[in-house]
Design a protein around this motif. Structure first.
Motif, PDB file in Angstrom:
ATOM      1  N   ARG A   1       0.827  -1.213   0.000  1.00  0.00           N
ATOM      2  CA  ARG A   1       0.000   0.000   0.000  1.00  0.00           C
ATOM      3  C   ARG A   1       0.860   1.262   0.000  1.00  0.00           C
ATOM      4  NH1 ARG A   1      -5.161  -0.637   4.023  1.00  0.00           N
ATOM      5  NH2 ARG A   1      -6.147  -2.417   3.015  1.00  0.00           N
ATOM      6  N   ARG A   2       1.921   1.260   0.807  1.00  0.00           N
ATOM      7  CA  ARG A   2       2.792   2.437   0.842  1.00  0.00           C
ATOM      8  C   ARG A   2       3.373   2.737  -0.537  1.00  0.00           C
ATOM      9  NH1 ARG A   2       4.515  -0.281   5.358  1.00  0.00           N
ATOM     10  NH2 ARG A   2       3.756   0.637   7.291  1.00  0.00           N
ATOM     11  N   LEU A   3       3.762   1.686  -1.242  1.00  0.00           N
ATOM     12  CA  LEU A   3       4.389   1.857  -2.554  1.00  0.00           C
ATOM     13  C   LEU A   3       3.386   2.204  -3.647  1.00  0.00           C
ATOM     14  CD1 LEU A   3       6.867  -1.145  -2.406  1.00  0.00           C
ATOM     15  CD2 LEU A   3       7.424   1.290  -2.179  1.00  0.00           C
ATOM     16  N   THR A   4       2.193   1.637  -3.582  1.00  0.00           N
ATOM     17  CA  THR A   4       1.242   1.842  -4.671  1.00  0.00           C
ATOM     18  C   THR A   4       0.277   2.999  -4.442  1.00  0.00           C
ATOM     19  OG1 THR A   4      -0.304   0.218  -3.759  1.00  0.00           O
ATOM     20  CG2 THR A   4       1.329  -0.578  -5.366  1.00  0.00           C
ATOM     21  N   LEU A   5       0.135   3.439  -3.218  1.00  0.00           N
ATOM     22  CA  LEU A   5      -0.805   4.516  -2.920  1.00  0.00           C
ATOM     23  C   LEU A   5      -0.081   5.809  -2.583  1.00  0.00           C
ATOM     24  CD1 LEU A   5      -3.315   2.493  -0.709  1.00  0.00           C
ATOM     25  CD2 LEU A   5      -3.555   3.075  -3.114  1.00  0.00           C
ATOM     26  N   ARG A   6       1.149   5.925  -3.052  1.00  0.00           N
ATOM     27  CA  ARG A   6       1.989   7.067  -2.713  1.00  0.00           C
ATOM     28  C   ARG A   6       1.405   8.417  -3.059  1.00  0.00           C
ATOM     29  NH1 ARG A   6       8.266   5.673  -3.310  1.00  0.00           N
ATOM     30  NH2 ARG A   6       8.259   4.780  -1.279  1.00  0.00           N
ATOM     31  N   GLN A   7       0.684   8.492  -4.171  1.00  0.00           N
ATOM     32  CA  GLN A   7       0.230   9.783  -4.654  1.00  0.00           C
ATOM     33  C   GLN A   7      -0.545  10.557  -3.588  1.00  0.00           C
ATOM     34  OE1 GLN A   7      -0.707   6.841  -5.885  1.00  0.00           O
ATOM     35  NE2 GLN A   7      -2.916   6.732  -5.985  1.00  0.00           N
ATOM     36  N   GLY A   8      -1.313   9.891  -2.759  1.00  0.00           N
ATOM     37  CA  GLY A   8      -2.067  10.580  -1.723  1.00  0.00           C
ATOM     38  C   GLY A   8      -1.226  10.905  -0.503  1.00  0.00           C
ATOM     39  N   GLY A   9      -0.167  10.156  -0.294  1.00  0.00           N
ATOM     40  CA  GLY A   9       0.699  10.374   0.844  1.00  0.00           C
ATOM     41  C   GLY A   9       0.017  10.151   2.182  1.00  0.00           C
ATOM     42  N   GLY A  10      -1.129   9.487   2.193  1.00  0.00           N
ATOM     43  CA  GLY A  10      -1.870   9.296   3.426  1.00  0.00           C
ATOM     44  C   GLY A  10      -1.503   8.009   4.144  1.00  0.00           C
ATOM     45  N   ASP A  11      -2.347   7.644   5.051  1.00  0.00           N
ATOM     46  CA  ASP A  11      -2.183   6.451   5.866  1.00  0.00           C
ATOM     47  C   ASP A  11      -2.365   5.203   4.995  1.00  0.00           C
ATOM     48  OD1 ASP A  11      -2.275   4.423   7.739  1.00  0.00           O
ATOM     49  OD2 ASP A  11      -4.010   5.212   8.810  1.00  0.00           O
ATOM     50  N   PRO A  12      -1.385   4.286   4.999  1.00  0.00           N
ATOM     51  CA  PRO A  12      -1.520   3.082   4.176  1.00  0.00           C
ATOM     52  C   PRO A  12      -2.643   2.158   4.655  1.00  0.00           C
ATOM     53  CG  PRO A  12       0.461   2.961   5.507  1.00  0.00           C
ATOM     54  CD  PRO A  12      -0.094   4.342   5.678  1.00  0.00           C
ATOM     55  N   ARG A  13      -3.152   2.402   5.834  1.00  0.00           N
ATOM     56  CA  ARG A  13      -4.256   1.575   6.334  1.00  0.00           C
ATOM     57  C   ARG A  13      -5.612   2.064   5.826  1.00  0.00           C
ATOM     58  NH1 ARG A  13      -2.915  -1.802  10.736  1.00  0.00           N
ATOM     59  NH2 ARG A  13      -0.773  -1.500  11.396  1.00  0.00           N
ATOM     60  N   ALA A  14      -5.649   3.243   5.215  1.00  0.00           N
ATOM     61  CA  ALA A  14      -6.922   3.883   4.878  1.00  0.00           C
ATOM     62  C   ALA A  14      -7.647   3.257   3.687  1.00  0.00           C
ATOM     63  CB  ALA A  14      -6.709   5.372   4.622  1.00  0.00           C
ATOM     64  N   LEU A  15      -6.913   2.804   2.683  1.00  0.00           N
ATOM     65  CA  LEU A  15      -7.554   2.287   1.470  1.00  0.00           C
ATOM     66  C   LEU A  15      -6.886   1.012   0.980  1.00  0.00           C
ATOM     67  CD1 LEU A  15      -7.912   5.585  -0.576  1.00  0.00           C
ATOM     68  CD2 LEU A  15      -9.736   4.324   0.551  1.00  0.00           C
ATOM     69  N   PRO A  16      -7.665   0.038   0.544  1.00  0.00           N
ATOM     70  CA  PRO A  16      -7.085  -1.164  -0.049  1.00  0.00           C
ATOM     71  C   PRO A  16      -6.359  -0.851  -1.355  1.00  0.00           C
ATOM     72  CG  PRO A  16      -9.331  -1.569   0.655  1.00  0.00           C
ATOM     73  CD  PRO A  16      -9.105  -0.081   0.734  1.00  0.00           C
ATOM     74  N   ALA A  17      -5.274  -1.558  -1.594  1.00  0.00           N
ATOM     75  CA  ALA A  17      -4.518  -1.429  -2.843  1.00  0.00           C
ATOM     76  C   ALA A  17      -5.239  -2.196  -3.959  1.00  0.00           C
ATOM     77  CB  ALA A  17      -3.107  -1.982  -2.648  1.00  0.00           C
ATOM     78  N   ASP A  18      -4.807  -1.960  -5.190  1.00  0.00           N
ATOM     79  CA  ASP A  18      -5.409  -2.644  -6.337  1.00  0.00           C
ATOM     80  C   ASP A  18      -5.362  -4.159  -6.175  1.00  0.00           C
ATOM     81  OD1 ASP A  18      -6.040  -0.257  -7.525  1.00  0.00           O
ATOM     82  OD2 ASP A  18      -4.322  -0.250  -8.882  1.00  0.00           O
ATOM     83  N   TRP A  19      -4.242  -4.694  -5.649  1.00  0.00           N
ATOM     84  CA  TRP A  19      -4.110  -6.136  -5.445  1.00  0.00           C
ATOM     85  C   TRP A  19      -5.252  -6.653  -4.581  1.00  0.00           C
ATOM     86  CZ3 TRP A  19      -3.765  -8.706  -0.805  1.00  0.00           C
ATOM     87  CH2 TRP A  19      -3.502 -10.072  -0.878  1.00  0.00           C
ATOM     88  N   GLU A  20      -5.553  -5.928  -3.507  1.00  0.00           N
ATOM     89  CA  GLU A  20      -6.610  -6.348  -2.593  1.00  0.00           C
ATOM     90  C   GLU A  20      -7.980  -6.279  -3.261  1.00  0.00           C
ATOM     91  OE1 GLU A  20      -5.838  -4.726   1.632  1.00  0.00           O
ATOM     92  OE2 GLU A  20      -4.784  -3.420   0.206  1.00  0.00           O
ATOM     93  N   ARG A  21      -8.175  -5.253  -4.068  1.00  0.00           N
ATOM     94  CA  ARG A  21      -9.454  -5.096  -4.761  1.00  0.00           C
ATOM     95  C   ARG A  21      -9.694  -6.243  -5.742  1.00  0.00           C
ATOM     96  NH1 ARG A  21     -11.482   0.310  -4.480  1.00  0.00           N
ATOM     97  NH2 ARG A  21     -10.132   1.572  -3.178  1.00  0.00           N
ATOM     98  N   ARG A  22      -8.608  -6.773  -6.307  1.00  0.00           N
ATOM     99  CA  ARG A  22      -8.738  -7.903  -7.232  1.00  0.00           C
ATOM    100  C   ARG A  22      -8.917  -9.227  -6.488  1.00  0.00           C
ATOM    101  NH1 ARG A  22      -4.601  -5.036  -9.731  1.00  0.00           N
ATOM    102  NH2 ARG A  22      -3.032  -6.498  -8.981  1.00  0.00           N
TER     103      ARG A  22
END
Length: 140
Positions: free
Chosen positions: A24-45
């Motif tokens: 999540r830290r690596l793939t959700l970098r653009q928001g710079g927020g908490d990695p616990r806040a949103l599932p990554a694409d892998w999780e969504r799949r």
């Protein structure tokens, strides 16, 4: 499961959660927020795996079955939802275990554990009064 097996499983779950948060830290970098806040694409799949990890890392025990398929312990079971990126969580146990009476409270305990990792869970009542959670990624 013996104490050594339980400790090994706990270590495996912690390592999986740490790996997930790193993804999540690596793939959700653009928001710079908490990695616990949103599932990554892998999780969504793979919502079944991701939701099961969120529950187990939150200290909940999955229901289990023996070699014949008979349920041996009460706990959660995660299966694919009807829509993409969704999962269904049920609380199941062996006959006579009281799992049906515990269902509403046990599923209610799942909700905050899922929310802490970016999953939204809504409680529904299905056929014959069977309760379940429908889980989907929180909107970001």
């Amino acid at each position: 499961m013996g104490a050594a097996d339980a400790e090994q499983r706990s270590r495996e779950v912690r390592a999986a959660l740490d790996g997930l948060l790193q993804i999540r830290r690596l793939t959700l970098r653009q928001g710079g927020g908490d990695p616990r806040a949103l599932p990554a694409d892998w999780e969504r799949r793979q919502p079944v795996r991701a939701v099961a990890l969120a529950l187990e890392s939150g200290g909940l025990t999955p229901s289990s079955v023996d070699a014949t398929g008979a349920r041996t312990t009460a706990g959660y079971r995660v299966r694919a939802g009807d829509r993409p990126e969704t999962a269904v969580v049920e609380w199941l146990g062996p006959p006579g275990s009281g799992a049906a009476r515990e269902e509403a409270e046990a599923l209610g305990a799942c909700v905050p554990r899922l929310a802490r990792l970016g999953w939204e869970a809504l409680l529904y009542k299905g056929p014959r009064g069977h309760r379940y959670l429908e889980v989907e990624p929180m909107a970001g």
